[in-house]
Scaffold this motif. Sequence first.
Motif, short mmCIF file in Angstrom:
data_model
loop_
_atom_site.label_atom_id
_atom_site.label_comp_id
_atom_site.label_asym_id
_atom_site.label_seq_id
_atom_site.Cartn_x
_atom_site.Cartn_y
_atom_site.Cartn_z
N THR A 84 0.85 -1.19 0.00
CA THR A 84 0.00 0.00 0.00
C THR A 84 0.88 1.23 0.00
O THR A 84 1.86 1.29 0.75
CB THR A 84 -0.88 0.03 1.28
OG1 THR A 84 -1.65 -1.18 1.34
CG2 THR A 84 -1.81 1.22 1.28
N ALA A 86 0.68 5.65 -0.01
CA ALA A 86 -0.14 6.84 0.16
C ALA A 86 0.46 7.93 -0.72
O ALA A 86 1.67 8.13 -0.72
CB ALA A 86 -0.15 7.28 1.62
N GLN A 97 -4.79 6.44 -0.15
CA GLN A 97 -4.17 5.13 -0.12
C GLN A 97 -4.45 4.39 -1.43
O GLN A 97 -5.58 4.38 -1.91
CB GLN A 97 -4.74 4.29 1.04
CG GLN A 97 -4.53 4.90 2.40
CD GLN A 97 -3.09 4.82 2.85
OE1 GLN A 97 -2.41 3.83 2.64
NE2 GLN A 97 -2.61 5.88 3.48
N ASN A 116 5.28 5.20 2.09
CA ASN A 116 4.94 3.87 2.58
C ASN A 116 4.99 3.96 4.10
O ASN A 116 6.07 3.93 4.69
CB ASN A 116 5.89 2.80 2.07
CG ASN A 116 5.54 1.43 2.63
OD1 ASN A 116 4.55 1.26 3.33
ND2 ASN A 116 6.37 0.44 2.34
N SER A 118 3.19 1.80 5.94
CA SER A 118 2.79 0.48 6.43
C SER A 118 4.00 -0.26 6.98
O SER A 118 5.14 0.16 6.77
CB SER A 118 2.16 -0.33 5.29
OG SER A 118 3.18 -0.85 4.45
#
Length: 145
Positions: A84, A86, A97, A116, A118
């Motif tokens: 994922t 952003a 996202q 990133n 995550s």
Amino acid sequence: MKRLAAAVLAGVAMAAAPTAAATPAEGDVERTDLATGTTSEPIVIDTQGRPTTLYVQELLLHPPSNSGWHTHPGPEHTVITGGTVAIQTAQQCTPRQYLAGEAVFIPAGVPHIVRNDSPHDANAVVTYTLPADLPVRDDAPAACP
């Protein structure tokens, strides 16, 4: 009876007419799909007749990381291939996202940052359509808080 004969003749003529056939590949040819993604954003590219360079890059963002604020002198087409990311643009300060399989279009000259946040790696395939002989990116001041 004449109509039936005309219909039969037309059918025979169509069946006998040569058809265009695809030409098969020869030799050892392999294709590797790097990315497929879909976007609902409108996309327009106008090179105004100038020489154009296409840059294709694979992007790997280890967590946590970001690209820094920057622009490109031509449009950017990105397909998220894993994880994922952003993306924040000067036009939309709220980060959006994007997941694997989604495509992103960023018009020329729009300041943006890719993040990133995550705990996992994120991957993307990026294609830039740029005026020839210009750099791929230019640093830009932060456009959003």
